[in-house]
Design a protein around this motif. Sequence first.
Motif, PDB file in Angstrom:
ATOM      1  N   PHE A 247      -3.785  -9.112  10.085  1.00 22.64           N
ATOM      2  CA  PHE A 247      -3.941  -8.000  11.092  1.00 22.64           C
ATOM      3  C   PHE A 247      -4.166  -8.518  12.464  1.00 22.64           C
ATOM      4  N   ALA A 248      -3.041  -8.221  13.255  1.00 25.99           N
ATOM      5  CA  ALA A 248      -3.299  -8.371  14.809  1.00 25.99           C
ATOM      6  C   ALA A 248      -4.013  -7.215  15.451  1.00 25.99           C
ATOM      7  N   LEU A 249      -5.005  -7.382  16.175  1.00 27.04           N
ATOM      8  CA  LEU A 249      -5.543  -6.696  17.224  1.00 27.04           C
ATOM      9  C   LEU A 249      -5.035  -6.548  18.461  1.00 27.04           C
ATOM     10  N   PRO A 250      -4.902  -5.536  19.030  1.00 30.26           N
ATOM     11  CA  PRO A 250      -4.586  -5.347  20.611  1.00 30.26           C
ATOM     12  C   PRO A 250      -5.058  -6.057  21.384  1.00 30.26           C
ATOM     13  N   LYS A 251      -4.403  -6.888  22.485  1.00 36.09           N
ATOM     14  CA  LYS A 251      -5.146  -7.656  23.555  1.00 36.09           C
ATOM     15  C   LYS A 251      -5.681  -6.441  24.479  1.00 36.09           C
ATOM     16  N   GLY A 252      -6.715  -6.894  25.433  1.00 32.33           N
ATOM     17  CA  GLY A 252      -7.282  -5.864  26.281  1.00 32.33           C
ATOM     18  C   GLY A 252      -8.259  -6.602  26.843  1.00 32.33           C
ATOM     19  N   PRO A 253      -9.052  -5.987  28.007  1.00 30.96           N
ATOM     20  CA  PRO A 253     -10.042  -6.486  28.773  1.00 30.96           C
ATOM     21  C   PRO A 253     -11.242  -6.429  27.928  1.00 30.96           C
ATOM     22  N   ASN A 266     -12.227   1.741  16.722  1.00 27.54           N
ATOM     23  CA  ASN A 266     -10.862   2.001  16.670  1.00 27.54           C
ATOM     24  C   ASN A 266     -10.345   0.866  15.881  1.00 27.54           C
ATOM     25  N   ASN A 267     -10.959  -0.426  16.112  1.00 30.43           N
ATOM     26  CA  ASN A 267     -10.167  -1.352  15.496  1.00 30.43           C
ATOM     27  C   ASN A 267     -10.280  -1.490  13.952  1.00 30.43           C
ATOM     28  N   TRP A 268     -11.593  -1.104  13.670  1.00 36.47           N
ATOM     29  CA  TRP A 268     -11.843  -0.970  12.129  1.00 36.47           C
ATOM     30  C   TRP A 268     -11.117  -0.005  11.395  1.00 36.47           C
ATOM     31  N   ALA A 269     -10.908   1.220  12.217  1.00 36.10           N
ATOM     32  CA  ALA A 269     -10.044   2.282  11.506  1.00 36.10           C
ATOM     33  C   ALA A 269      -8.581   1.851  11.379  1.00 36.10           C
ATOM     34  N   LEU A 271      -7.561  -1.248  11.279  1.00 36.40           N
ATOM     35  CA  LEU A 271      -7.374  -2.154   9.992  1.00 36.40           C
ATOM     36  C   LEU A 271      -7.318  -1.301   8.716  1.00 36.40           C
ATOM     37  N   LYS A 272      -8.384  -0.467   8.401  1.00 45.95           N
ATOM     38  CA  LYS A 272      -8.201   0.357   7.455  1.00 45.95           C
ATOM     39  C   LYS A 272      -6.876   0.997   6.961  1.00 45.95           C
ATOM     40  N   ALA A 273      -6.308   1.363   8.080  1.00 41.68           N
ATOM     41  CA  ALA A 273      -5.091   2.261   7.739  1.00 41.68           C
ATOM     42  C   ALA A 273      -4.150   1.249   7.702  1.00 41.68           C
ATOM     43  N   ASP A 274      -3.895   0.015   7.890  1.00 41.82           N
ATOM     44  CA  ASP A 274      -2.827  -0.955   7.670  1.00 41.82           C
ATOM     45  C   ASP A 274      -2.461  -0.931   6.170  1.00 41.82           C
ATOM     46  N   ALA A 275      -1.101  -1.026   6.061  1.00 44.99           N
ATOM     47  CA  ALA A 275      -0.370  -0.573   4.809  1.00 44.99           C
ATOM     48  C   ALA A 275      -0.573  -1.896   3.740  1.00 44.99           C
ATOM     49  N   VAL A 277      -3.543  -3.719   3.814  1.00 40.49           N
ATOM     50  CA  VAL A 277      -4.700  -3.696   3.397  1.00 40.49           C
ATOM     51  C   VAL A 277      -5.198  -2.518   2.650  1.00 40.49           C
ATOM     52  N   GLN A 278      -4.325  -1.319   2.815  1.00 37.40           N
ATOM     53  CA  GLN A 278      -4.615  -0.411   1.666  1.00 37.40           C
ATOM     54  C   GLN A 278      -4.221  -0.745   0.280  1.00 37.40           C
ATOM     55  N   ASN A 279      -3.354  -1.686   0.122  1.00 36.68           N
ATOM     56  CA  ASN A 279      -3.002  -2.009  -1.297  1.00 36.68           C
ATOM     57  C   ASN A 279      -3.925  -2.856  -1.970  1.00 36.68           C
ATOM     58  N   VAL A 280      -5.093  -3.163  -1.375  1.00 37.19           N
ATOM     59  CA  VAL A 280      -6.294  -3.810  -1.918  1.00 37.19           C
ATOM     60  C   VAL A 280      -7.316  -2.811  -2.273  1.00 37.19           C
ATOM     61  N   GLU A 281      -7.472  -2.731  -3.502  1.00 32.40           N
ATOM     62  CA  GLU A 281      -8.183  -1.384  -4.061  1.00 32.40           C
ATOM     63  C   GLU A 281      -9.808  -1.798  -3.469  1.00 32.40           C
ATOM     64  N   GLY A 282     -10.490  -0.698  -2.941  1.00 30.89           N
ATOM     65  CA  GLY A 282     -11.885  -0.600  -2.452  1.00 30.89           C
ATOM     66  C   GLY A 282     -12.242  -1.176  -1.166  1.00 30.89           C
ATOM     67  N   LEU A 283     -11.027  -1.645  -0.599  1.00 29.37           N
ATOM     68  CA  LEU A 283     -11.388  -2.125   0.754  1.00 29.37           C
ATOM     69  C   LEU A 283     -11.818  -1.086   1.816  1.00 29.37           C
ATOM     70  N   GLU A 284     -11.631   0.301   1.477  1.00 31.18           N
ATOM     71  CA  GLU A 284     -11.863   1.524   2.647  1.00 31.18           C
ATOM     72  C   GLU A 284     -13.608   1.388   2.594  1.00 31.18           C
ATOM     73  N   ASP A 285     -14.447   0.302   1.582  1.00 28.77           N
ATOM     74  CA  ASP A 285     -15.780   0.646   1.775  1.00 28.77           C
ATOM     75  C   ASP A 285     -16.156  -0.715   2.411  1.00 28.77           C
ATOM     76  N   GLY A 286     -15.424  -1.499   2.609  1.00 32.76           N
ATOM     77  CA  GLY A 286     -15.714  -2.711   3.369  1.00 32.76           C
ATOM     78  C   GLY A 286     -15.464  -3.885   2.484  1.00 32.76           C
ATOM     79  N   PHE A 287     -15.831  -5.105   3.052  1.00 35.16           N
ATOM     80  CA  PHE A 287     -15.650  -6.351   2.441  1.00 35.16           C
ATOM     81  C   PHE A 287     -16.942  -6.960   1.967  1.00 35.16           C
ATOM     82  N   ASP A 288     -16.754  -7.725   0.995  1.00 35.93           N
ATOM     83  CA  ASP A 288     -17.940  -8.554   0.387  1.00 35.93           C
ATOM     84  C   ASP A 288     -18.678  -9.164   1.189  1.00 35.93           C
ATOM     85  N   ALA A 289     -18.036 -10.137   2.090  1.00 31.50           N
ATOM     86  CA  ALA A 289     -18.559 -10.949   3.240  1.00 31.50           C
ATOM     87  C   ALA A 289     -17.752 -10.869   4.329  1.00 31.50           C
TER      88      ALA A 289
END
Length: 404
Positions: A247-253, A266-269, A271-275, A277-289
């Motif tokens: 997943f590529a984050l936008p560049k900015g200052p 905004n970046n976390w939202a 990432l969660k909305a990325d198609a 990532v959405q295919n991986v079950e359970g990632l809407e709650d976050g990562f194990d590490a």
Amino acid sequence: MSDTLTNGVSTLTVAPGATLNGKTSQKAAVCYGATDLRVEDRPIPVPGDGEAQIQVAVTGLCGSDLHYYSHGANGTFKILSPMVLGHESCGIVTALGPNLPPTCTLKVGDRVAMEVGLYCKTCRFCKVGRYNLCSQMRFKSSAKTFPHLDGTLSEVMTQPVDLLHKLPSTLELPLAALAEPLSVVLHAFRRAHLAPGARVLVLGAGAVGLLACTLARASGCTTVVAVDIEQGKLDFAKEMDWATEIFALPKGPRVSGLDAVAAAQNNWAALKADAAVQNVEGLEDGFDAVFECTGVEVCMQMAVMAALPGSKVMFVGMGTPNLTLPTGPSFLREVDLIGVFRYANTYPDALALLGSGKLGDVGKMVTHRYPLENAAEAFEDLKRGRDKEGRTIIKPMVGNLELR
């Protein structure tokens, strides 16, 4: 130059002013200040008590080297006198000094990786094996202490023998320089206590981040999502199958404080909305590490937000000395925020991993190679993130490109 015998090991003793491989002096890349790097002649060092002399093969350049080159400082650590840069290095033993410890098995011709942090061995942290926390630590190529200790961007150096690690026969000499950044990652993984099948987020796809990705995959992590602002690095991670998703984050200052918190949200939202990532079950709650490998405040904040309740955030990149973190929400979700500072007792395992093939073709991380005389060019290319032909730079190596 004469043959001697020390602890039953054949050695070479190099007298002051003697030649080595027909040379009476060596080249070294010395930083005098911001963008002032000079390749100059230095005397060939003679190993002292308990030391070996090393013909340096290559040195990998990293972020701290680049900070010293670009700014004459790394954070609050300013260069106060000319200092040889570099600390990710390997080479060949060319001489052994007197009074070696009885445990030394090194001999001339051994290929070794160099662990360049000199610790006191007597403080409470050294005694319990956490020597990376030694308050008396002197690290070669770091301006934290004065007089500075020269780093490894030279043709020849000396090093205590107990900080030299023999290479596995299966490991090519240049790749042994990756043992230093891999040690950082290995130390972080040991602190994370990951279970097989864990789902991991890696923020930053530089050399350390990529090594975190490949170690996660080799450790049995089923989902490894790599995030960066450089699409080229992310594509490389995906191509090598070190990241399952990118997943590529936008560049900015760069922003800080509450502005950074808003950007991180905004970046976390996003990432969660990325198609993918959405295919991986359970990632809407976050990562194990989450392994934060940038040191950028927005990413450090995003790391906390992206952690699953009860999980861990490993702060591997520590480039922001004072920052705002969403600690309240992390405490309520029992997210452990764990700092990672260098490494301890990792080199043998790091070298074994590099030689095992379990990490995949990590040699492809070394995208650019430069002779020592072109060290300034290497730093300029690394600073741009691309060479003059526009190719992405991941890990540049500088040194004697002929040694194997």
